[in-house]
Design a protein around this motif. Structure first.
Motif, PDB file in Angstrom:
ATOM      1  N   SER A  95      32.041 -18.474 -21.233  1.00  0.00           N
ATOM      2  CA  SER A  95      32.205 -19.460 -22.280  1.00  0.00           C
ATOM      3  C   SER A  95      30.969 -20.351 -22.237  1.00  0.00           C
ATOM      4  O   SER A  95      30.480 -20.670 -21.162  1.00  0.00           O
ATOM      5  CB  SER A  95      33.478 -20.285 -22.068  1.00  0.00           C
ATOM      6  N   SER A  96      30.464 -20.758 -23.395  1.00  0.00           N
ATOM      7  CA  SER A  96      29.291 -21.617 -23.485  1.00  0.00           C
ATOM      8  C   SER A  96      29.130 -22.073 -24.924  1.00  0.00           C
ATOM      9  O   SER A  96      28.998 -21.237 -25.830  1.00  0.00           O
ATOM     10  CB  SER A  96      28.035 -20.874 -23.020  1.00  0.00           C
ATOM     11  N   VAL A  97      29.119 -23.380 -25.131  1.00  0.00           N
ATOM     12  CA  VAL A  97      28.896 -23.912 -26.471  1.00  0.00           C
ATOM     13  C   VAL A  97      27.510 -23.512 -26.965  1.00  0.00           C
ATOM     14  O   VAL A  97      27.331 -23.120 -28.134  1.00  0.00           O
ATOM     15  CB  VAL A  97      29.049 -25.447 -26.470  1.00  0.00           C
ATOM     16  N   GLU A  98      26.510 -23.585 -26.090  1.00  0.00           N
ATOM     17  CA  GLU A  98      25.142 -23.270 -26.501  1.00  0.00           C
ATOM     18  C   GLU A  98      25.006 -21.812 -26.942  1.00  0.00           C
ATOM     19  O   GLU A  98      24.305 -21.509 -27.915  1.00  0.00           O
ATOM     20  CB  GLU A  98      24.167 -23.572 -25.354  1.00  0.00           C
ATOM     21  N   VAL A  99      25.685 -20.900 -26.250  1.00  0.00           N
ATOM     22  CA  VAL A  99      25.600 -19.497 -26.634  1.00  0.00           C
ATOM     23  C   VAL A  99      26.352 -19.260 -27.939  1.00  0.00           C
ATOM     24  O   VAL A  99      25.909 -18.479 -28.788  1.00  0.00           O
ATOM     25  CB  VAL A  99      26.124 -18.586 -25.505  1.00  0.00           C
ATOM     26  N   VAL A 100      27.481 -19.933 -28.128  1.00  0.00           N
ATOM     27  CA  VAL A 100      28.186 -19.833 -29.414  1.00  0.00           C
ATOM     28  C   VAL A 100      27.244 -20.201 -30.556  1.00  0.00           C
ATOM     29  O   VAL A 100      27.135 -19.493 -31.567  1.00  0.00           O
ATOM     30  CB  VAL A 100      29.426 -20.746 -29.436  1.00  0.00           C
TER      31      VAL A 100
END
Length: 330
Positions: A95-100
């Motif tokens: 999970s990662s906001v930056e990768v999303v």
């Protein structure tokens, strides 16, 4: 599938879902490629080895984007390069906001895997709202409790698929004439357990045999299924994968939540107090282990059925297939 490199739970979950998809899957991670992965594995540079980070949250607008960090730059470049070349139909981010955001900025749909805890801050909401679909590895009916404070318009998009275990669902072992056996899942680094606390727990429970699974306190078992399945009670932290494996084995548990960002384990532990086959403590107890193990032993491990029914990975894979199938013709 983007697989976060902290801990082992993200990788275990990814392996289960990749098997359920039954098609070549590309893994994106700083972790080494696991044996039997069904497709390409893109090894990403680490972004947390650059020394003292400079403005890692971009003034509170993101979680981890330290300025002038070569590892971060190389990591994002490698993923961007792959996204352009591969043109994937969908990417699962766990999970990662930056990768999303990176994936979405390349015009690729995202299936976001949601973790429990207080994730109503602006950064988490950005990642959740930017995802095409949201799935959660816990049973239906508990999302409001496991994501407290999240607005309804975001929380209502979360599909709870159930806990995902890398091990098959079993049945409670019939009682046998033998000494009772407790398995301790203390985590790779032992968490808040110490050698002294474990030794004290052993001394307080002379009628129990202990197996300690830990990288620093006992013996680390990369495949702990046999130990868990043979245990009368499992002592574990409240991490998602550990609980999934205990639930799949239908073993009663003593759950000792550990400090984690966003109250992840404390939030989970609060739910486990409500009718699940678990005795939940506040931190690692120094006394009372005999009573704790006896109380857990009296619980019916079959009560984990609703937490982990063995089909969660398939349900998540169905979501991925649905999102991937929405791609329009070029």
């Amino acid at each position: 599938m983007y697989v976060h490199h902290h801990g082992s739970g993200h990788l275990h979950r990814a392996q289960s879902v990749a098997r359920a998809l039954g098609t070549p899957v590309t893994g994106l991670s700083s972790l080494p490629c696991p044996e039997g992965w069904p497709g390409e594995w893109v090894r990403l540079p680490r972004d947390d080895e650059g020394g003292h980070p400079d403005d890692p949250s971009a003034g509170g607008r993101l979680h981890w984007v330290p300025l002038h960090d070569r590892g971060l730059a190389d990591r994002m470049h490698r993923m961007s390069e792959w996204l352009v070349a591969a043109r994937p139909r969908a990417v699962v981010v766990d999970s990662s906001v930056e990768v999303v955001l990176l994936v979405r900025l390349h015009g690729v749909p995202v299936v976001g895997v949601v973790a429990p805890g207080r994730r109503h801050d602006a950064v988490h909401r950005l990642g959740l709202e930017a995802s095409t679909a949201l799935v959660a590895p816990w049973p239906s009916g508990w999302t409001r409790r496991l994501l407290p404070g999240l607005p309804d318009h975001v929380r209502d998009r979360v599909l709870a698929v159930g806990a995902i275990s890398r091990f098959p669902v079993g049945s409670p072992r019939p009682a046998a004439e033998r000494r009772r056996h407790v398995a301790l899942l203390a985590g790779t680094r032992g968490d808040d357990f110490t050698a002294e606390l474990v030794q004290s727990a052993r001394q307080q429970t002379p009628h129990w045999d202990w197996t300690v699974m830990s990288g620093v306190l006992g013996r680390w078992h990369p495949d702990p299924h046999a130990v868990i399945a043979d245990a009368d009670v499992v002592v574990t932290h409240a991490g998602q994968s550990a609980l999934a494996e205990v639930a799949a084995a239908r073993r009663p548990a003593v759950v000792v939540p550990q400090p984690r960002p966003y109250d992840e384990q404390d939030t989970t532990a609060a739910v486990l107090r409500e009718g699940w086959p678990a005795v939940v403590t506040d931190g690692v107890p120094s006394n009372g282990w005999a009573e704790l193990l006896d109380a857990a032993h009296a619980l019916d491990g079959e009560g984990w059925r609703a937490w982990c029914d063995g089909s969660a990975a398939t349900r998540l894979a169905t979501v991925v297939e649905d999102v991937a199938g929405r791609r329009s013709s070029p």
